[in-house]
Design a protein around this motif. Sequence first.
Motif, mmCIF file in Angstrom:
data_model
loop_
_atom_site.group_PDB
_atom_site.id
_atom_site.type_symbol
_atom_site.label_atom_id
_atom_site.label_comp_id
_atom_site.label_asym_id
_atom_site.label_seq_id
_atom_site.Cartn_x
_atom_site.Cartn_y
_atom_site.Cartn_z
ATOM 1 N N ILE A 121 -5.092 -10.632 -54.440
ATOM 2 C CA ILE A 121 -4.739 -11.332 -53.203
ATOM 3 C C ILE A 121 -3.354 -11.964 -53.370
ATOM 4 O O ILE A 121 -2.997 -12.447 -54.448
ATOM 5 N N ASP A 122 -2.552 -11.901 -52.303
ATOM 6 C CA ASP A 122 -1.242 -12.553 -52.267
ATOM 7 C C ASP A 122 -1.354 -13.753 -51.334
ATOM 8 O O ASP A 122 -1.343 -13.601 -50.109
ATOM 9 N N TYR A 123 -1.471 -14.927 -51.905
ATOM 10 C CA TYR A 123 -1.799 -16.114 -51.105
ATOM 11 C C TYR A 123 -0.678 -16.568 -50.191
ATOM 12 O O TYR A 123 -0.917 -17.351 -49.258
ATOM 13 N N ILE A 124 0.559 -16.098 -50.423
ATOM 14 C CA ILE A 124 1.649 -16.476 -49.519
ATOM 15 C C ILE A 124 2.209 -15.269 -48.768
ATOM 16 O O ILE A 124 3.340 -15.306 -48.279
ATOM 17 N N SER A 125 1.421 -14.209 -48.672
ATOM 18 C CA SER A 125 1.864 -13.059 -47.879
ATOM 19 C C SER A 125 2.144 -13.494 -46.444
ATOM 20 O O SER A 125 1.372 -14.254 -45.839
ATOM 21 N N GLY A 126 3.236 -12.981 -45.880
ATOM 22 C CA GLY A 126 3.576 -13.290 -44.494
ATOM 23 C C GLY A 126 2.963 -12.356 -43.488
ATOM 24 O O GLY A 126 3.151 -12.530 -42.283
ATOM 25 N N GLU A 127 2.202 -11.361 -43.966
ATOM 26 C CA GLU A 127 1.622 -10.363 -43.067
ATOM 27 C C GLU A 127 0.110 -10.583 -42.971
ATOM 28 O O GLU A 127 -0.613 -10.357 -43.946
ATOM 29 N N ARG A 128 -0.336 -10.970 -41.776
ATOM 30 C CA ARG A 128 -1.740 -11.319 -41.583
ATOM 31 C C ARG A 128 -2.168 -10.999 -40.162
ATOM 32 O O ARG A 128 -1.341 -10.929 -39.259
ATOM 33 N N VAL A 129 -3.480 -10.841 -39.995
ATOM 34 C CA VAL A 129 -4.092 -10.794 -38.665
ATOM 35 C C VAL A 129 -5.228 -11.808 -38.657
ATOM 36 O O VAL A 129 -6.006 -11.886 -39.619
ATOM 37 N N LEU A 130 -5.320 -12.595 -37.577
ATOM 38 C CA LEU A 130 -6.331 -13.651 -37.483
ATOM 39 C C LEU A 130 -6.557 -13.999 -36.023
ATOM 40 O O LEU A 130 -5.682 -13.752 -35.173
ATOM 41 N N PRO A 131 -7.702 -14.562 -35.688
ATOM 42 C CA PRO A 131 -7.908 -15.063 -34.323
ATOM 43 C C PRO A 131 -7.095 -16.335 -34.105
ATOM 44 O O PRO A 131 -7.030 -17.191 -34.996
ATOM 45 N N ARG A 132 -6.479 -16.452 -32.943
ATOM 46 C CA ARG A 132 -5.692 -17.658 -32.694
ATOM 47 C C ARG A 132 -6.585 -18.892 -32.722
ATOM 48 O O ARG A 132 -6.115 -20.003 -33.000
ATOM 49 N N SER A 133 -7.884 -18.739 -32.452
ATOM 50 C CA SER A 133 -8.805 -19.870 -32.505
ATOM 51 C C SER A 133 -8.875 -20.483 -33.896
ATOM 52 O O SER A 133 -9.180 -21.676 -34.041
ATOM 53 N N LEU A 134 -8.591 -19.684 -34.929
ATOM 54 C CA LEU A 134 -8.605 -20.203 -36.292
ATOM 55 C C LEU A 134 -7.532 -21.269 -36.483
ATOM 56 O O LEU A 134 -7.685 -22.181 -37.305
ATOM 57 N N LEU A 135 -6.469 -21.190 -35.703
ATOM 58 C CA LEU A 135 -5.342 -22.111 -35.851
ATOM 59 C C LEU A 135 -5.427 -23.331 -34.938
ATOM 60 O O LEU A 135 -4.572 -24.215 -35.031
ATOM 61 N N ALA A 169 9.511 -21.165 -36.124
ATOM 62 C CA ALA A 169 9.607 -19.891 -35.415
ATOM 63 C C ALA A 169 8.218 -19.325 -35.136
ATOM 64 O O ALA A 169 7.945 -18.816 -34.041
ATOM 65 N N LEU A 170 7.330 -19.414 -36.113
ATOM 66 C CA LEU A 170 5.964 -18.935 -35.902
ATOM 67 C C LEU A 170 5.257 -19.758 -34.821
ATOM 68 O O LEU A 170 4.526 -19.216 -33.990
ATOM 69 N N ALA A 171 5.467 -21.066 -34.832
ATOM 70 C CA ALA A 171 4.841 -21.926 -33.821
ATOM 71 C C ALA A 171 5.281 -21.515 -32.422
ATOM 72 O O ALA A 171 4.466 -21.461 -31.488
ATOM 73 N N ALA A 172 6.572 -21.192 -32.263
ATOM 74 C CA ALA A 172 7.078 -20.760 -30.960
ATOM 75 C C ALA A 172 6.467 -19.431 -30.548
ATOM 76 O O ALA A 172 6.100 -19.236 -29.379
ATOM 77 N N GLY A 173 6.334 -18.517 -31.485
ATOM 78 C CA GLY A 173 5.745 -17.227 -31.180
ATOM 79 C C GLY A 173 4.274 -17.326 -30.833
ATOM 80 O O GLY A 173 3.793 -16.673 -29.900
ATOM 81 N N ILE A 174 3.542 -18.150 -31.582
ATOM 82 C CA ILE A 174 2.108 -18.331 -31.317
ATOM 83 C C ILE A 174 1.905 -18.955 -29.937
ATOM 84 O O ILE A 174 1.003 -18.552 -29.188
ATOM 85 N N ALA A 175 2.741 -19.924 -29.584
ATOM 86 C CA ALA A 175 2.620 -20.572 -28.274
ATOM 87 C C ALA A 175 2.866 -19.577 -27.142
ATOM 88 O O ALA A 175 2.273 -19.700 -26.061
ATOM 89 N N ALA A 176 3.721 -18.588 -27.377
ATOM 90 C CA ALA A 176 4.060 -17.613 -26.339
ATOM 91 C C ALA A 176 3.089 -16.436 -26.281
ATOM 92 O O ALA A 176 3.045 -15.722 -25.278
ATOM 93 N N ALA A 177 2.313 -16.230 -27.326
ATOM 94 C CA ALA A 177 1.426 -15.067 -27.404
ATOM 95 C C ALA A 177 0.271 -15.197 -26.418
ATOM 96 O O ALA A 177 -0.238 -16.296 -26.176
ATOM 97 N N SER A 178 -0.175 -14.053 -25.889
ATOM 98 C CA SER A 178 -1.216 -14.062 -24.864
ATOM 99 C C SER A 178 -2.553 -13.510 -25.338
ATOM 100 O O SER A 178 -3.531 -13.571 -24.591
ATOM 101 N N SER A 179 -2.605 -12.957 -26.548
ATOM 102 C CA SER A 179 -3.826 -12.283 -27.010
ATOM 103 C C SER A 179 -4.699 -13.191 -27.868
ATOM 104 O O SER A 179 -4.208 -14.136 -28.490
ATOM 105 N N PRO A 180 -5.996 -12.888 -27.961
ATOM 106 C CA PRO A 180 -6.892 -13.698 -28.794
ATOM 107 C C PRO A 180 -6.694 -13.478 -30.286
ATOM 108 O O PRO A 180 -7.093 -14.319 -31.089
ATOM 109 N N LEU A 181 -6.073 -12.355 -30.670
ATOM 110 C CA LEU A 181 -5.781 -12.082 -32.081
ATOM 111 C C LEU A 181 -4.279 -12.090 -32.294
ATOM 112 O O LEU A 181 -3.507 -11.630 -31.441
ATOM 113 N N LEU A 182 -3.871 -12.610 -33.446
ATOM 114 C CA LEU A 182 -2.454 -12.695 -33.800
ATOM 115 C C LEU A 182 -2.182 -11.860 -35.031
ATOM 116 O O LEU A 182 -2.920 -11.921 -36.011
#
Length: 232
Positions: A128-142, A69-82
């Motif tokens: 730090i919560d290493y498996i937190s589902g809430e994050r912000v990152l540049p899509r370039s990181l992925l 589901a995340l992969a589908a959302g990332i592919a559809a996103a248009s911004s440089p930050l996620l």
Amino acid sequence: MTQAVSCIIPVYNEAARIVPVLRAVAGHPELAEVIVVDDGSTDGTAEVVERIEGVRLIRLDPNRGKTGALAAGIAAASSPLLMLIDGDLQGLTPAHISQLARPVRHGQADMTISLRDNAPRLWHLIGIDYISGERVLPRSLLEEGMAALDVLPKFGFEVHLNAIALRRRARICVVRWNGVKSPYKNAKYGLWRGIWADVKMMGDIFRTVPPQKIVGQILAMRARRVGYVPAE
């Protein structure tokens, strides 16, 4: 100049919990778009989402799991930050969204990670919560890890992302989310189904990153922490 942010929310059977989350993000001034990926829900989640203005809905069928589901959302996103947000959060407000977005938007960190009120006490002690589902990152990181999403276990995304962030020496900022909780699985599914759901999730995590390497990942992420945003 600050960069635009696309918010991605993967959901599966969250009709009873998704509306307060969407009210916190829909129309938020620091978000360019909100994308909800309904992962084959059978409880009317998609219909609930469709009633909220300012939200784009993607429907998947059959269920692919959180990683898919995340992969589908990332592919559809248009911004440089996620911005990645779980769809079952309790107590989320627009102020929490701003807290999570700003360190990355203003160049103070490469990735932010939430620390919710009811995260395990150990994560609060470590900071730090290493498996937190809430994050912000540049899509370039992925970019280097996107191809792997097709073969990752359903709940392997977060630790996969952690490994990429560490290889890229990303600066991590932990954001303390006062008043935000994620419901435990036994509260959502009942005692035994909840326990089994947790067992399957941990199995996916350990198939992605072996148990003997998890502690090292946590400590390495803690060492990469460049900031800690306290509760407001």
